[in-house]
Design an enzyme around this catalytic site. Structure first.
Site, PDB file in Angstrom:
ATOM      1  N   ASP A  22       0.784  -1.241   0.000  1.00  0.00           N
ATOM      2  CA  ASP A  22       0.000   0.000   0.000  1.00  0.00           C
ATOM      3  C   ASP A  22       0.822   1.302   0.000  1.00  0.00           C
ATOM      4  O   ASP A  22       1.795   1.415   0.748  1.00  0.00           O
ATOM      5  CB  ASP A  22      -0.863   0.085   1.261  1.00  0.00           C
ATOM      6  CG  ASP A  22      -1.575  -1.203   1.586  1.00  0.00           C
ATOM      7  OD1 ASP A  22      -1.509  -2.152   0.807  1.00  0.00           O
ATOM      8  OD2 ASP A  22      -2.205  -1.250   2.665  1.00  0.00           O
ATOM      9  N   SER A  79      -0.381   0.178   7.452  1.00  0.00           N
ATOM     10  CA  SER A  79      -0.804   1.353   6.698  1.00  0.00           C
ATOM     11  C   SER A  79      -1.399   2.460   7.558  1.00  0.00           C
ATOM     12  O   SER A  79      -1.910   2.211   8.658  1.00  0.00           O
ATOM     13  CB  SER A  79      -1.815   0.939   5.628  1.00  0.00           C
ATOM     14  OG  SER A  79      -1.120   0.263   4.612  1.00  0.00           O
ATOM     15  N   GLU A 204     -10.401  -2.734   4.253  1.00  0.00           N
ATOM     16  CA  GLU A 204      -9.105  -2.173   4.612  1.00  0.00           C
ATOM     17  C   GLU A 204      -8.983  -0.758   4.043  1.00  0.00           C
ATOM     18  O   GLU A 204      -9.722  -0.367   3.137  1.00  0.00           O
ATOM     19  CB  GLU A 204      -7.976  -3.053   4.051  1.00  0.00           C
ATOM     20  CG  GLU A 204      -8.025  -4.487   4.565  1.00  0.00           C
ATOM     21  CD  GLU A 204      -6.913  -5.368   4.021  1.00  0.00           C
ATOM     22  OE1 GLU A 204      -6.281  -6.064   4.827  1.00  0.00           O
ATOM     23  OE2 GLU A 204      -6.680  -5.400   2.799  1.00  0.00           O
TER      24      GLU A 204
HETATM   25  C1  FRU Z   1      -3.838  -3.749   2.705  1.00  0.00           C
HETATM   26  C2  FRU Z   1      -3.172  -4.183   4.001  1.00  0.00           C
HETATM   27  C3  FRU Z   1      -3.547  -3.237   5.132  1.00  0.00           C
HETATM   28  C4  FRU Z   1      -2.418  -3.369   6.087  1.00  0.00           C
HETATM   29  C5  FRU Z   1      -1.238  -3.558   5.167  1.00  0.00           C
HETATM   30  C6  FRU Z   1      -0.160  -4.448   5.703  1.00  0.00           C
HETATM   31  O1  FRU Z   1      -3.190  -4.156   1.561  1.00  0.00           O
HETATM   32  O2  FRU Z   1      -3.539  -5.509   4.301  1.00  0.00           O
HETATM   33  O3  FRU Z   1      -4.810  -3.513   5.697  1.00  0.00           O
HETATM   34  O4  FRU Z   1      -2.274  -2.249   6.913  1.00  0.00           O
HETATM   35  O5  FRU Z   1      -1.760  -4.105   3.952  1.00  0.00           O
HETATM   36  O6  FRU Z   1       0.963  -4.463   4.881  1.00  0.00           O
END
Ligand code: FRU
Length: 495
Positions: A22, A79, A204
């Site tokens: 992300d 994230s 997410e």
């Molecule tokens: C989304 C996610 C988020 C998390 C991050 C971990 O792609 O799963 O929810 O914070 O990636 O790398």
């Protein structure tokens, strides 16, 4: 890294080496667009999640800065978002040196033998030197509900109430929660939204932002609406509604699903905070990838891409309802080196249009970086368009004017065998129309397709063979006019 690797994009951000997912902490401060990103400093697979960091003056050329927030004893750095605390509400800086504050999820694993027994809570870190160096706040967490899944805080300043707002996800409950704070440290719960729309998978990376509504012709109206955007593996959905500083209410029945992008490779989309100017563009970047195969894509020595930065707008559709439009930022146009244009041609079953635009002096991948635009009219039957073609290998785009069905097929697009989910066909439903405008942004191994100036979008990765450089237009059971075909070439290397 040499930046000459096959598939290394020119105007899409990639980390020099190693894994990314992300985009995080998109914030504009002191003339720089900051891009933080989920990063593994130690390898090409997901792990040791930290915030990598790059900055840009123009959203096209990126400069790599050191890892901003590394994983620590408290956990991995998941994230989140970042804000410029201009009034030093947090007290972490001073009036003359307002802090940049990052708000993120700490993913804590108390027992290494049981990584599934993690907890997630919200932490902050801050920088007093414009983002060069970061300190984790001494009294983290700032928001802990003692939950397993509770992540991805997006924080922004809500001016009407002079408060910070946080929208954050309960992934398994298909809910987002709203909190507010005067100082980025003490948070109070104010509302929730969901389950709604797509609940087929975890929720997410929520984002929430206002946009002025434009009418069908693109003229601003006096209406402002709020957009709530939520990633639901493996797509990003959005709702349009109202926000009163405490909670969000959707305009439409919440069983309706609206996708931001209909391609395979658009996830964890998030928008910039603090873009200046009265017309302050709402700029979005997403992870141009898909959890289904991200760990296996054939790039080296990095893995993971960001989309081109896109400007979001809201426009009224035929029913007078606002819908999300998007188009890459104009800044990309500065890359143009030359262009090819063809006008007023008829394509029918006996006459196809072929372009072999290979400028052999340029490189082995002569035609895979640039923008390709098509304006077609009087369409009878089906338009068949091959991009990055060699023989049967290509990204095949089909449009059926009678039904409005648009397909993007990457099942024969080059290297596809590394994962069974990869050879996909995307199907989009448009309003049946005998004319269409299609813009495709190409960058070595990605296609970002925009229909009718941004009404619909589809983003796809593909891994072409070096000889896949052609373009052709064919008609199936009919004919059509090519009012214009325009190819604008960008350079083959960024650095
Ligand atoms: C989304 C996610 C988020 C998390 C991050 C971990 O792609 O799963 O929810 O914070 O990636 O790398």
């Amino acid at each position: 890294p040499t930046y000459r690797e096959p598939y290394r994009p020119v105007y899409h951000f990639t980390p020099p080496v190693n894994w990314t997912n992300d985009p995080n902490g998109l914030v504009f401060a002191n003339g720089l667009y900051h891009l933080f990103y989920q990063y593994n400093p130690d390898g090409m697979e997901w792990g040791h999640m930290s915030w990598g960091h790059a900055v840009s003056k123009d959203l096209v050329h990126w400069q790599n800065w050191p890892v901003a927030i590394p994983e620590g004893p408290e956990g991995m750095i998941f994230s989140g978002s970042a804000v410029l605390d201009s009034f030093n509400t947090s007290g972490l800086g001073s009036a003359s040196h307002p802090p940049l504050v990052a708000v993120y999820t700490s993913h804590h694993i108390p027992d290494r033998l049981h990584p599934e027994q993690y907890t997630q809570s919200q932490h902050i870190a801050y920088s007093l030197d414009g983002g060069h160096t970061w300190r984790k706040y001494a009294h983290n967490p700032v928001l802990d509900l003692h939950m397993r899944d509770f992540r991805d805080p997006k924080v922004f300043w809500y001016a009407p109430d002079s408060q910070w707002v946080m929208v954050v996800s309960f992934p398994e409950q298909h809910q987002v929660q709203f909190f507010r704070s005067a100082d980025l440290i003490h948070w109070q719960h104010t509302g929730s939204f969901g389950p709604a729309g797509d609940t087929s998978n975890v929720w997410e990376c929520p984002d929430l932002f206002p946009l002025q509504v434009k009418d069908a012709s693109g003229k601003p109206t006096d209406q402002t609406k709020w957009v709530l955007m939520i990633s639901v593996q493996y797509d990003v959905q959005y709702f349009i509604g109202t926000f009163n500083g405490k909670t969000f209410v959707a305009d439409e029945p919440v069983d309706r699903i609206r996708k931001v992008d209909e391609g395979t490779d658009f996830y964890a989309a998030t928008t910039y905070n603090d873009i200046p100017g009265s017309d302050g563009r709402r700029i979005c970047i997403a992870w141009m990838d898909n959890w289904a195969y991200a760990a296996r894509i054939p790039t080296f020595p990095w893995r993971g891409f960001m989309t081109a930065p896109r400007v979001f707008t809201l426009r009224e559709n035929e029913q007078g309802k606002p819908v999300l439009y998007q188009y890459p930022v104009d800044e990309i146009g500065q890359l143009a080196v030359d262009s090819v244009q063809i006008r007023n041609r008829l394509v029918d079953e006996a006459h196809e249009l072929q372009i072999s635009p290979a400028n052999k002096q340029q490189s082995n991948y002569p035609f895979t970086v640039g923008k390709l635009s098509l304006e077609l009219s009087q369409i009878k039957g089906m338009v068949k368009w091959a991009i990055a073609q060699h023989g049967d290998s290509a990204i095949w785009v089909n449009y059926d004017a009678a039904t409005g069905a648009l397909q993007v097929d990457r099942s024969r697009s080059g290297i596809t065998h590394f994962d069974s989910h990869f050879p996909a066909i995307i199907r989009m439903q448009l309003r049946p129309d005998q004319q269409i405008r299609l813009d495709v942004f190409l960058d070595k191994c990605s296609v970002e397709l925009f229909v009718n100036g941004g009404q619909k979008a589809a983003t796809l990765l593909f891994f072409p063979h070096p000889d896949q450089t052609g373009i052709s237009l064919q008609a199936v059971h009919g004919s059509y006019r090519v009012d214009e075909l325009k190819l604008i070439r960008y350079p083959q290397t960024a650095y």
